[in-house]
Design an enzyme around this catalytic site. Structure first.
Site, PDB file in Angstrom:
ATOM      1  N   GLN A  59       0.835  -1.204   0.000  1.00 50.15           N
ATOM      2  CA  GLN A  59       0.000   0.000   0.000  1.00 50.15           C
ATOM      3  C   GLN A  59       0.870   1.254   0.000  1.00 50.15           C
ATOM      4  O   GLN A  59       1.900   1.284   0.659  1.00 50.15           O
ATOM      5  CB  GLN A  59      -0.900   0.014   1.235  1.00 50.15           C
ATOM      6  CG  GLN A  59      -1.975  -1.065   1.219  1.00 50.15           C
ATOM      7  CD  GLN A  59      -3.121  -0.756   0.271  1.00 50.15           C
ATOM      8  OE1 GLN A  59      -3.163   0.294  -0.377  1.00 50.15           O
ATOM      9  NE2 GLN A  59      -4.053  -1.680   0.177  1.00 50.15           N
ATOM     10  N   CYS A  73     -10.146  -1.114  -3.894  1.00 46.15           N
ATOM     11  CA  CYS A  73      -9.733   0.259  -4.220  1.00 46.15           C
ATOM     12  C   CYS A  73     -10.573   0.763  -5.389  1.00 46.15           C
ATOM     13  O   CYS A  73     -10.240   1.775  -5.999  1.00 46.15           O
ATOM     14  CB  CYS A  73      -8.247   0.299  -4.549  1.00 46.15           C
ATOM     15  SG  CYS A  73      -7.803  -0.807  -5.885  1.00 46.15           S
TER      16      CYS A  73
HETATM   17  N1  SAH Z   1      -3.624  -7.782   0.314  1.00 41.04           N
HETATM   18  C1  SAH Z   1      -2.369  -7.246  -0.124  1.00 41.04           C
HETATM   19  C2  SAH Z   1      -2.267  -7.039  -1.637  1.00 41.04           C
HETATM   20  C3  SAH Z   1      -3.424  -6.389  -2.341  1.00 41.04           C
HETATM   21  S1  SAH Z   1      -3.067  -5.825  -3.978  1.00 41.04           S
HETATM   22  C4  SAH Z   1      -2.029  -5.974   0.624  1.00 41.04           C
HETATM   23  O1  SAH Z   1      -2.886  -5.411   1.317  1.00 41.04           O
HETATM   24  O2  SAH Z   1      -0.893  -5.526   0.532  1.00 41.04           O
HETATM   25  C5  SAH Z   1      -3.705  -7.053  -5.004  1.00 41.04           C
HETATM   26  C6  SAH Z   1      -2.810  -8.250  -5.205  1.00 41.04           C
HETATM   27  O3  SAH Z   1      -3.492  -9.172  -6.063  1.00 41.04           O
HETATM   28  C7  SAH Z   1      -1.472  -7.968  -5.910  1.00 41.04           C
HETATM   29  O4  SAH Z   1      -0.441  -8.463  -5.105  1.00 41.04           O
HETATM   30  C8  SAH Z   1      -1.570  -8.733  -7.241  1.00 41.04           C
HETATM   31  O5  SAH Z   1      -0.326  -9.290  -7.633  1.00 41.04           O
HETATM   32  C9  SAH Z   1      -2.565  -9.824  -6.892  1.00 41.04           C
HETATM   33  N2  SAH Z   1      -3.338 -10.393  -8.006  1.00 41.04           N
HETATM   34  C10 SAH Z   1      -3.808  -9.768  -9.106  1.00 41.04           C
HETATM   35  N3  SAH Z   1      -4.568 -10.603  -9.843  1.00 41.04           N
HETATM   36  C11 SAH Z   1      -4.585 -11.806  -9.197  1.00 41.04           C
HETATM   37  C12 SAH Z   1      -5.205 -13.067  -9.445  1.00 41.04           C
HETATM   38  N4  SAH Z   1      -5.971 -13.255 -10.509  1.00 41.04           N
HETATM   39  N5  SAH Z   1      -5.017 -14.061  -8.561  1.00 41.04           N
HETATM   40  C13 SAH Z   1      -4.259 -13.878  -7.454  1.00 41.04           C
HETATM   41  N6  SAH Z   1      -3.640 -12.712  -7.157  1.00 41.04           N
HETATM   42  C14 SAH Z   1      -3.799 -11.680  -8.012  1.00 41.04           C
END
Ligand code: SAH
Length: 389
Positions: free
Chosen positions: A225, A347
């Site tokens: 974030q 988001c």
């Molecule tokens: N929960 C974490 C990350 C959220 S961001 C935090 O709060 O920091 C969203 C994440 O989803 C990213 O790390 C991205 O790489 C992952 N992502 C995107 N598409 C995806 C999919 N189809 N399956 C699994 N992960 C995915």
């Protein structure tokens, strides 16, 4: 108010552009009013068990971004071309050669300024499509909220980075907070910033940040974030809503470097976390052992693919997808698994509502908690708690 829709699949990988700054001239009070109205309107057609909670305000609505991706361009000064760092102008391929903004942390801005000057003095130029000489494409900086340490990433066209040792020495002399420098090597024209092989030029290749009593490794390529103060409030509120207990099994989808997963592991019996980005999964596994947490398992997979084939009981499902939200297959898998509670962090409220509507007949919307994660932009972070009927 309309949230800006962009093609971002993963915010971590794409250009930062001026679209993010659409509230630059609006007072903070007015921004909050508009964002609250927007959330109310969006949820109007849905039946919510309690009032939408007031949006969680930022104590420091300016200079909050701890990650900045600048892009390089060449401008003419005194008859000579020189490299400038800046941001993309919304919906164009043009870079405005100015990186100062109300959004980013001053230490990052200061470092970008020094890097720009040093690159100029050493005759570096920006890579321009179709021209063979320039090499610099982007300069990305992440900052640890806890320690103030900086991670600098140079995205270059090709492998060659002349005198990188001396250049990094000069930059570090001005900014000793820089603890590591990474080069991302690209051989193609791509709009994905972090696409390419990464090569550590200085230090360990990561910096460390802290959330509560846990420490996390932040690397060039994994999501984290951008607003740490609001991130803490987001996570604390999400867990207050989730109300996880020691007998419960948790699945964390879109888990990134394992921030929510590890925080959940301290409250739950066990956690299974799913993430598609290989670097993030690697970071997450290291973060678990760094914090001596053993009741969490990280899996590299597409979230929908994983959930469709999952056979175990799920008490609490955490979802934190990118702006595109979740897929129909993901929704179908939820209908089969029927977790007791779902905490959906988003988001991008439009896709969040689209997804929640698909679950309307099975789940009550127990609570809606917006968080002002991105002041001075039109973006809103939102937590929704769903409970099985
Ligand atoms: N929960 C974490 C990350 C959220 S961001 C935090 O709060 O920091 C969203 C994440 O989803 C990213 O790390 C991205 O790489 C992952 N992502 C995107 N598409 C995806 C999919 N189809 N399956 C699994 N992960 C995915």
């Amino acid at each position: 108010m309309k949230q800006v829709h962009s093609q971002h699949v993963d915010d971590e990988s794409y250009f930062d552009s001026y679209e993010e700054t659409s509230f630059l001239k609006t007072s903070y009070e007015e921004q909050i009013k508009l964002k609250s109205q927007y959330i109310n309107t969006q949820f109007q057609s849905l039946d919510i068990k309690s009032d939408i909670k007031p949006i969680i305000l930022a104590d420091h609505p300016q200079h909050y971004r701890h990650k900045v991706t600048s892009s390089a361009t060449n401008t003419k000064a005194n008859g000579k071309w020189q490299l400038k760092l800046g941001f993309y102008i919304e919906n164009t391929h043009k870079i405005k050669p100015v990186f100062e903004s109300i959004l980013q942390h001053k230490a990052i801005e200061n470092t970008l300024k020094n890097i720009e000057t040093i690159l100029q003095k050493n005759k570096f130029t920006a890579y321009v499509k179709g021209h063979s000489r320039g090499i610099i494409k982007h300069v990305l900086i992440k900052r640890s909220y806890d320690s103030g340490d900086l991670l600098v990433v140079f995205v270059t066209q090709g492998r060659i980075f002349p005198n990188s040792k001396q250049i990094i020495g000069m930059i570090r002399e001005k900014n000793p907070s820089i603890k590591t420098v990474v080069q991302i090597i690209q051989n193609t024209d791509t709009h994905i910033v972090l696409y390419g092989e990464d090569k550590v030029l200085y230090g360990p290749g990561y910096i460390i940040d802290k959330i509560d009593d846990l420490s996390f490794k932040l690397s060039a390529k994994s999501f984290y974030q951008v607003n740490p103060e609001q991130m803490m409030k987001l996570y604390h509120n999400a867990f207050d809503l989730a109300n996880i207990n020691k007998s419960e099994l948790v699945v964390d989808c879109y888990s990134g470097i394992g921030t929510l997963s590890l925080l959940a592991a301290k409250k739950a019996k066990s956690v299974v976390a799913v993430e598609m980005n290989a670097t993030a999964v690697k970071d997450a596994i290291e973060n678990a052992s760094r914090n001596h947490i053993n009741n969490v398992k990280f899996i590299k997979d597409d979230a929908a693919h994983f959930l469709e084939t999952y056979q175990e009981r799920v008490d609490v499902l955490l979802i934190d997808p990118p702006r595109i939200g979740v897929s129909m297959n993901f929704i179908e898998a939820i209908k089969t698994l029927k977790p007791k509670r779902i905490v959906y962090i988003s988001c991008f409220v439009e896709t969040q509502i689209r997804d929640i509507k698909q679950l309307n007949h099975l789940y009550d919307i127990e609570a809606v908690q917006p968080v002002d994660m991105f002041p001075y932009t039109s973006h809103i972070e939102n937590i929704v708690l769903l409970t099985l009927k």
